[in-house]
Design a protein around this motif. Structure first.
Motif, PDB file in Angstrom:
ATOM      1  N   VAL A 193       7.215  -1.182   4.997  1.00 38.43           N
ATOM      2  CA  VAL A 193       8.219  -2.068   4.346  1.00 38.43           C
ATOM      3  C   VAL A 193       9.101  -2.901   5.296  1.00 38.43           C
ATOM      4  O   VAL A 193       9.361  -2.709   6.485  1.00 38.43           O
ATOM      5  N   CYS A 196      13.478  -6.658   0.228  1.00 36.61           N
ATOM      6  CA  CYS A 196      12.266  -5.957   0.954  1.00 36.61           C
ATOM      7  C   CYS A 196      11.013  -6.270   0.293  1.00 36.61           C
ATOM      8  O   CYS A 196      11.115  -6.114  -1.019  1.00 36.61           O
ATOM      9  N   GLU A 197       9.859  -6.249   0.803  1.00 31.59           N
ATOM     10  CA  GLU A 197       8.492  -6.343   0.608  1.00 31.59           C
ATOM     11  C   GLU A 197       7.925  -4.771   1.087  1.00 31.59           C
ATOM     12  O   GLU A 197       8.162  -4.494   2.060  1.00 31.59           O
ATOM     13  N   GLN A 198       6.749  -4.410   0.333  1.00 29.53           N
ATOM     14  CA  GLN A 198       6.139  -3.449   0.505  1.00 29.53           C
ATOM     15  C   GLN A 198       4.664  -3.606   0.738  1.00 29.53           C
ATOM     16  O   GLN A 198       3.975  -4.397  -0.248  1.00 29.53           O
ATOM     17  N   GLU A 250       9.234 -12.591   6.876  1.00 25.04           N
ATOM     18  CA  GLU A 250       7.692 -12.399   6.274  1.00 25.04           C
ATOM     19  C   GLU A 250       6.941 -13.217   7.251  1.00 25.04           C
ATOM     20  O   GLU A 250       5.406 -13.019   7.268  1.00 25.04           O
ATOM     21  N   ASN A 288      13.328   1.251  -2.341  1.00 23.28           N
ATOM     22  CA  ASN A 288      13.163   0.046  -3.259  1.00 23.28           C
ATOM     23  C   ASN A 288      14.286  -0.792  -3.302  1.00 23.28           C
ATOM     24  O   ASN A 288      15.147  -0.346  -3.374  1.00 23.28           O
ATOM     25  N   LYS A 340      11.850  -9.596   3.290  1.00 21.87           N
ATOM     26  CA  LYS A 340      11.350 -10.851   2.828  1.00 21.87           C
ATOM     27  C   LYS A 340      11.748 -11.715   3.998  1.00 21.87           C
ATOM     28  O   LYS A 340      10.966 -12.922   4.079  1.00 21.87           O
TER      29      LYS A 340
END
Length: 304
Positions: free
Chosen positions: A278, A163-165, A284, A159, A281
């Motif tokens: 993961v 970052c994005e998941q 992206e 977490n 960001k």
């Protein structure tokens, strides 16, 4: 300033188009602009250079020696700028010819091969490097831009606000035993029955190590750990050889399937790992990453 602000790369590109075509109309057609815009760019370029490039003969422009010198140098300059942009974006991980994918060892049994095949279909020119490690190691590499995306267990260790998941699937934790173990034919097992047995675990940092700690605490005992290893395949080899038991995710069932049995835990001990991708960001919109994420979404839909 050493260079006049009116001397721009765009004007050099217009100039080179005119030199290639030898005609205002053809240059304008190539650049999808008007004759007037081409003529204005060339005149502005001469003003910025403070010297003539062409001899005006009616409506025709005849190149002078200065134009040929600029043409040769400008071609190299434009190529260098294009290459500089490519290398800069590649250093930042954007649209690189190589894609570095981090993954848990256990995901190489099924998930990683499917995702890589799909990614290669989408971007056949892409070279893919696979880097294996633990949740913690892979997140560190992601944050330091040593990898472009990671396939990991979506627990607290990954977490991160940067970052994005995207979830892929969920996986149960099982008791792994040798095929000749007294538990091998059980439909489920109470962990209290194995409190005196010897266990093998992964080292700290791996999601399965942390999940094992939680399950053992729930069962009310500390396992007797004979050894810790750095990858799940070595661990499976140790289990198959009778060195000890282990708590492992179901996705590795196909490995040593005739020598290692995965026994479900009783309901009160059951725990799931949530596997996902993961990524940063900041990256992206990178085309290579977008292709991987599209494959991940398709994979997740197939598992649903």
């Amino acid at each position: 300033m050493l260079i006049d602000e009116e001397l721009t790369l765009k004007k050099l590109e217009v100039f080179l188009a005119f030199m290639r075509t030898g005609n205002l109309a053809r240059a304008a057609a190539e650049l999808q602009t008007s004759n007037v815009s081409v003529h204005r760019a060339i005149h502005s370029l001469e003003s910025a250079l403070r010297c003539p490039l062409f001899k005006h003969e009616g409506r025709n422009l005849t190149p002078l020696e200065s134009a040929y010198v600029l043409e040769e140098r400008a071609q190299k300059l434009i190529q260098d700028v294009v290459e500089s942009v490519r290398l800069t974006r590649e250093a930042a991980g954007f649209s690189a010819e190589r894609f570095k994918l981090g993954s848990l060892y256990s995901l190489t049994v099924k998930t990683v091969p499917q995702l890589i095949m799909g990614l290669k279909i989408r971007r056949s020119e892409l070279n893919i490097d696979l880097i294996l490690g633990s949740n913690i190691d892979l997140l560190y590499k992601l944050k330091n831009m040593e990898v472009d995306a990671i396939l990991v267990s979506l627990d607290d260790s990954v977490n991160d606000p940067d970052c994005e998941q995207i979830p892929l699937f969920s996986d149960d934790i099982f008791l792994a035993t040798p095929a000749d173990s007294r538990f091998a034919q059980r439909s489920e097992v109470d962990l209290a029955e194995v409190r005196d047995e010897t266990f093998i675990t992964l080292t700290q940092g791996f999601a399965t190590h942390q999940d094992g700690i939680r399950v053992f605490r729930q069962a009310g005992f500390e396992p007797k750990v004979a050894m810790q290893v750095n990858d799940i395949f070595t661990l499976l080899s140790m289990v198959s050889s009778g060195v000890g038991y282990a708590l492992l995710p179901g996705r590795i069932a196909a490995v040593y399937e005739n020598r290692v049995k995965l026994i479900p835990l009783q309901e009160k001990y059951r725990l799931q790992q949530h596997i996902g991708v993961v990524f940063l960001k900041a990256k992206e919109r990178d085309p290579n990453l977008l292709a991987l994420l599209a494959e991940c979404r398709m994979y997740a839909n197939r598992q649903a």
